[in-house]
Design an enzyme around this catalytic site. Sequence first.
Site, short mmCIF file in Angstrom:
data_model
loop_
_atom_site.label_atom_id
_atom_site.label_comp_id
_atom_site.label_asym_id
_atom_site.label_seq_id
_atom_site.Cartn_x
_atom_site.Cartn_y
_atom_site.Cartn_z
N SER A 142 0.85 -1.19 0.00
CA SER A 142 0.00 0.00 0.00
C SER A 142 0.88 1.23 0.00
CB SER A 142 -0.88 -0.01 1.26
OG SER A 142 -1.51 1.24 1.46
N TYR A 155 -1.11 -0.31 10.68
CA TYR A 155 -1.29 -0.69 9.28
C TYR A 155 -0.03 -0.39 8.47
CZ TYR A 155 -3.52 -1.10 4.69
OH TYR A 155 -3.84 -1.47 3.40
#
Length: 238
Positions: A142, A155
């Site tokens: 990501s 995350y």
Amino acid sequence: MQSLQHKTALITGGGRGIGRATALALAKEGVNIGLIGRTSANVEKVAEEVKALGVKAAFAAADVKDADQVNQAVAQVKEQLGDIDILINNAGISKFGGFLDLSADEWENIIQVNLMGVYHVTRAVLPEMIERKAGDIINISSTAGQRGAAVTSAYSASKFAVLGLTESLMQEVRKHNIRVSALTPSTVASDMSIELNLTDGNPEKVMQPEDLAEYMVAQLKLDPRIFIKTAGLWSTNP
């Protein structure tokens, strides 16, 4: 360019979103599809969609953070489809909050799914790729794996780690003609992103799962002598 026809792909998080879109895109190229997901009903439904495109499909329910479940699921898929040529490590979760607001259990769960899940599934598939001297592994990271933000500590830590794992594994196994790549997409209009309100209420304006799937198909079709190490895909004007 190479044909993908008659290859076999294993996709984690295959029951919806990016996983589903990738399964359908690869199936249209003649790839047989193995699906792993936490919810059996979801991956079974996608498997039926895949079969309707004229290729073979198999599915298994597993939590990727559980090594035993992963090993059983991979064995189940291989029993029906044979050796795995392509692995798409797509399964992931997210939870956002301040560093002191997320509990240790929440942190650990994110790391276990997003990082150790990649490890467990890759470890189950890699030996046969080394033996055959061929294979493709694509790990979905990501933009949060390239830069941190105030509420993404857990995350981002997991996705930064996926990039480190990918880079190291790539250097280790390229001598076996195995291509290991990472993708770092910005927000994708997946079920998870929409549920977490990450699309600012405009999911139609951001990258779609089908966009990412289309890119992966093109990357996999490159001549085996080359590969794209890391690629970042962004929405143009979200």
